[in-house]
Design a protein around this motif. Sequence first.
Motif, PDB file in Angstrom:
ATOM      1  N   ILE A   1       0.654  -1.116  -0.138  1.00  0.00           N
ATOM      2  CA  ILE A   1       0.186  -0.107  -0.011  1.00  0.00           C
ATOM      3  C   ILE A   1       0.885   1.291   0.110  1.00  0.00           C
ATOM      4  N   LYS A   2       0.537   2.169  -0.824  1.00  0.00           N
ATOM      5  CA  LYS A   2       1.400   3.531  -0.997  1.00  0.00           C
ATOM      6  C   LYS A   2       1.365   4.442   0.170  1.00  0.00           C
ATOM      7  N   LEU A   3       2.220   5.146   0.428  1.00  0.00           N
ATOM      8  CA  LEU A   3       2.268   6.187   1.414  1.00  0.00           C
ATOM      9  C   LEU A   3       1.388   7.250   1.213  1.00  0.00           C
ATOM     10  N   ILE A   4       0.917   7.935   2.376  1.00  0.00           N
ATOM     11  CA  ILE A   4      -0.046   9.104   1.936  1.00  0.00           C
ATOM     12  C   ILE A   4       0.750  10.067   3.117  1.00  0.00           C
ATOM     13  N   ALA A   5       0.742  11.134   2.837  1.00  0.00           N
ATOM     14  CA  ALA A   5       1.484  12.358   3.803  1.00  0.00           C
ATOM     15  C   ALA A   5      -0.012  12.824   4.537  1.00  0.00           C
ATOM     16  N   PHE A   6      -0.265  12.218   5.578  1.00  0.00           N
ATOM     17  CA  PHE A   6      -1.577  12.587   6.289  1.00  0.00           C
ATOM     18  C   PHE A   6      -1.292  14.013   6.859  1.00  0.00           C
ATOM     19  N   SER A   7      -0.067  14.482   7.227  1.00  0.00           N
ATOM     20  CA  SER A   7       0.377  15.738   8.169  1.00  0.00           C
ATOM     21  C   SER A   7       0.078  16.875   7.023  1.00  0.00           C
ATOM     22  N   LEU A   8      -0.017  16.647   5.731  1.00  0.00           N
ATOM     23  CA  LEU A   8      -0.205  17.556   4.907  1.00  0.00           C
ATOM     24  C   LEU A   8      -1.784  17.787   4.279  1.00  0.00           C
ATOM     25  N   LEU A   9      -2.494  17.061   4.853  1.00  0.00           N
ATOM     26  CA  LEU A   9      -3.907  17.104   4.320  1.00  0.00           C
ATOM     27  C   LEU A   9      -4.622  18.018   5.309  1.00  0.00           C
ATOM     28  N   ARG A  10      -5.354  18.900   4.853  1.00  0.00           N
ATOM     29  CA  ARG A  10      -6.569  19.843   5.697  1.00  0.00           C
ATOM     30  C   ARG A  10      -7.468  18.919   6.353  1.00  0.00           C
TER      31      ARG A  10
ATOM     32  N   GLU B   1     -10.671  18.822   6.189  1.00  0.00           N
ATOM     33  CA  GLU B   1     -11.600  18.451   5.299  1.00  0.00           C
ATOM     34  C   GLU B   1     -11.140  17.424   4.380  1.00  0.00           C
ATOM     35  N   GLU B   2      -9.915  17.386   3.893  1.00  0.00           N
ATOM     36  CA  GLU B   2      -9.290  16.452   3.092  1.00  0.00           C
ATOM     37  C   GLU B   2      -9.146  15.194   3.816  1.00  0.00           C
ATOM     38  N   HIS B   3      -8.543  15.355   4.950  1.00  0.00           N
ATOM     39  CA  HIS B   3      -8.354  14.140   5.903  1.00  0.00           C
ATOM     40  C   HIS B   3      -9.710  13.335   6.099  1.00  0.00           C
TER      41      HIS B   3
ATOM     42  N   ASP C   1      -5.430   9.145  16.119  1.00  0.00           N
ATOM     43  CA  ASP C   1      -6.265   8.004  16.543  1.00  0.00           C
ATOM     44  C   ASP C   1      -6.409   7.240  15.307  1.00  0.00           C
ATOM     45  N   MET C   2      -7.172   8.149  14.445  1.00  0.00           N
ATOM     46  CA  MET C   2      -7.888   7.577  13.250  1.00  0.00           C
ATOM     47  C   MET C   2      -6.748   6.943  12.346  1.00  0.00           C
ATOM     48  N   GLU C   3      -5.591   7.734  12.288  1.00  0.00           N
ATOM     49  CA  GLU C   3      -4.527   7.133  11.330  1.00  0.00           C
ATOM     50  C   GLU C   3      -3.753   5.981  11.927  1.00  0.00           C
ATOM     51  N   GLY C   4      -3.938   5.971  13.351  1.00  0.00           N
ATOM     52  CA  GLY C   4      -3.379   4.687  14.273  1.00  0.00           C
ATOM     53  C   GLY C   4      -4.211   3.411  13.647  1.00  0.00           C
ATOM     54  N   TYR C   5      -5.589   3.584  13.618  1.00  0.00           N
ATOM     55  CA  TYR C   5      -6.578   2.344  13.234  1.00  0.00           C
ATOM     56  C   TYR C   5      -6.191   2.319  11.556  1.00  0.00           C
ATOM     57  N   TYR C   6      -5.982   3.156  10.830  1.00  0.00           N
ATOM     58  CA  TYR C   6      -5.951   2.988   9.536  1.00  0.00           C
ATOM     59  C   TYR C   6      -4.642   2.188   9.214  1.00  0.00           C
ATOM     60  N   PHE C   7      -3.595   2.457   9.656  1.00  0.00           N
ATOM     61  CA  PHE C   7      -2.302   1.612   9.612  1.00  0.00           C
ATOM     62  C   PHE C   7      -2.399   0.268  10.104  1.00  0.00           C
ATOM     63  N   LYS C   8      -3.197   0.254  11.345  1.00  0.00           N
ATOM     64  CA  LYS C   8      -3.252  -1.335  11.612  1.00  0.00           C
ATOM     65  C   LYS C   8      -4.384  -2.196  10.569  1.00  0.00           C
TER      66      LYS C   8
ATOM     67  N   TYR D   1      -5.074  11.655  -3.871  1.00  0.00           N
ATOM     68  CA  TYR D   1      -4.769  12.708  -2.864  1.00  0.00           C
ATOM     69  C   TYR D   1      -3.442  12.975  -3.052  1.00  0.00           C
ATOM     70  N   ASN D   2      -2.515  12.228  -3.402  1.00  0.00           N
ATOM     71  CA  ASN D   2      -1.013  12.570  -3.314  1.00  0.00           C
ATOM     72  C   ASN D   2      -0.946  13.864  -4.688  1.00  0.00           C
ATOM     73  N   ALA D   3      -1.631  13.494  -5.466  1.00  0.00           N
ATOM     74  CA  ALA D   3      -1.614  14.518  -6.866  1.00  0.00           C
ATOM     75  C   ALA D   3      -2.088  15.929  -6.233  1.00  0.00           C
ATOM     76  N   GLY D   4      -3.073  15.868  -5.195  1.00  0.00           N
ATOM     77  CA  GLY D   4      -3.367  17.197  -4.808  1.00  0.00           C
ATOM     78  C   GLY D   4      -2.255  17.650  -3.769  1.00  0.00           C
ATOM     79  N   LEU D   5      -1.711  16.858  -3.238  1.00  0.00           N
ATOM     80  CA  LEU D   5      -0.654  17.321  -2.166  1.00  0.00           C
ATOM     81  C   LEU D   5       0.637  18.016  -2.766  1.00  0.00           C
ATOM     82  N   TYR D   6       0.835  17.127  -3.858  1.00  0.00           N
ATOM     83  CA  TYR D   6       2.151  17.727  -4.562  1.00  0.00           C
ATOM     84  C   TYR D   6       1.864  18.099  -5.912  1.00  0.00           C
ATOM     85  N   PRO D   7       0.996  18.954  -6.225  1.00  0.00           N
ATOM     86  CA  PRO D   7       0.858  19.710  -7.596  1.00  0.00           C
ATOM     87  C   PRO D   7       2.087  20.551  -8.155  1.00  0.00           C
TER      88      PRO D   7
END
Length: 319
Positions: A10-19, A21-23, A191-198, A229-235
Motif C-alpha cells: 500500500i502506497k504512502l500518503i502524507a496525512f500531516s499535509l492534509l487539511r 476536510e481532506e483528511h 487515533d484515526m491514522e493509528g487504526y488506518y495503519f493497523k 490525494y497525493n496528486a493534490g498534495l504535490y501539485p
Amino acid sequence: MTVSKFVALIKLIAFSLLRNEEHHSFMVAFRQLITTFKDVNELLTLFLAPFDELVLLEQELMDASRKSNLTEHIVEVDERLDRDLVGLKSAVFTALHHFDPTHVAAAKILENYLKPFGSIGSKSYKAESAAVQKLVFDMLNTYAPQVTILGLGEWIEEINLAEVEFTTTYAERNAEQADRPQAEIRDVRRDMEGYYFKMTNVAEADVNLNGPAKCGEFIRQLNNQIDDYNAGLYPTRHDIIHAVAVPIPTQKYTGKAIIPIPEVHYVQEGHPTVELVFSVDFTVTYKENVNVGDAELIIHGKGKYKGKKTITFNIERTV
C-alpha cells in the motif's frame, strides 16, 4: 521452514499535509471501500467500530468549528498579522539601502533578529501568537533604539493591535465552544491514522501470506485513491513569472517606505484566470521604495507558485 519476506503493498500518503476536510474525506472514502469488499470487511471487523466512532467525532468537531461566527474573524486577523509582518520586514529590508550608515547598521541588526520569524505563518495559532508577542516585546525593549532610528514605531503598534485582537477573538471562540466536544481534532486525526495503519497492515499481511484473492483488489483501489490525494498534495508549482499584476498607481512621497500590495492574477491558456492571494500564493519585497522616482516591487511565488517577478511603480512628491 522458510519465512516469506513481508512486502509493503500500500502506497504512502502524507496525512500531516492534509487539511481537516481532506483528511476526513479520505478516511470516509477508505471506510466505504472496506464496505465494498465483504472479505475485507470481515477481516477488519475488530477495528471498524472504534474507527467509525472516530470518523463521526472528526465530523462533529469540524462542524463545531464551522458554526462559530468567530472562526472567520480569527482567519481574517491572522492574515492581517501576516501582512503586517511582511510590511515590517520590507521596511527593514529597504533601510539596508539607506544613504545614512546609522540606518543601515540598525537595519542589519533587525534583519538578523527577524530571520527566525520567516516561518511564523506555518505555526499553530497558539505558537504564532506567542512568537508575535515576543517580537513586539523585543522590539519595544531590546531593539527599541533600532526601531526608533528606522521609524518603525507605527508598524510595531499595528502588529501589537492585531495580536491583541487575535488573542481576544481566539479566547472568545474557545469560550463559545466550551460546551462542545472537548477532544482536539489533531488527537482524533492521530487515533484515526493509528487504526488506518493497523487495518492496512492486516490487509497487506493477508496478501503476503495467502495471496491476493481476498485483499488484492481492495489494495489496488486503495492505491488509486491514495494517488488521487497525493496528486493534490504535490501539485506542479506554477512559475510566478507568468502572472499578471495590475499596474500600481503613482504613490505619494512620505519620506517613509511605500509598500503597496499588488493585485496579481495567474493566466493559463485553457484555464480560468485565478486571482492570487497575498501571503498564501505570493509575498512581496521592495527596492528603492522610499525616495522620489521609480521603485521596484518583487513578487515571490509561494505555495503552488514558484519563482519571482519584478514590477515597478512611481513615487512622486506632491506640490
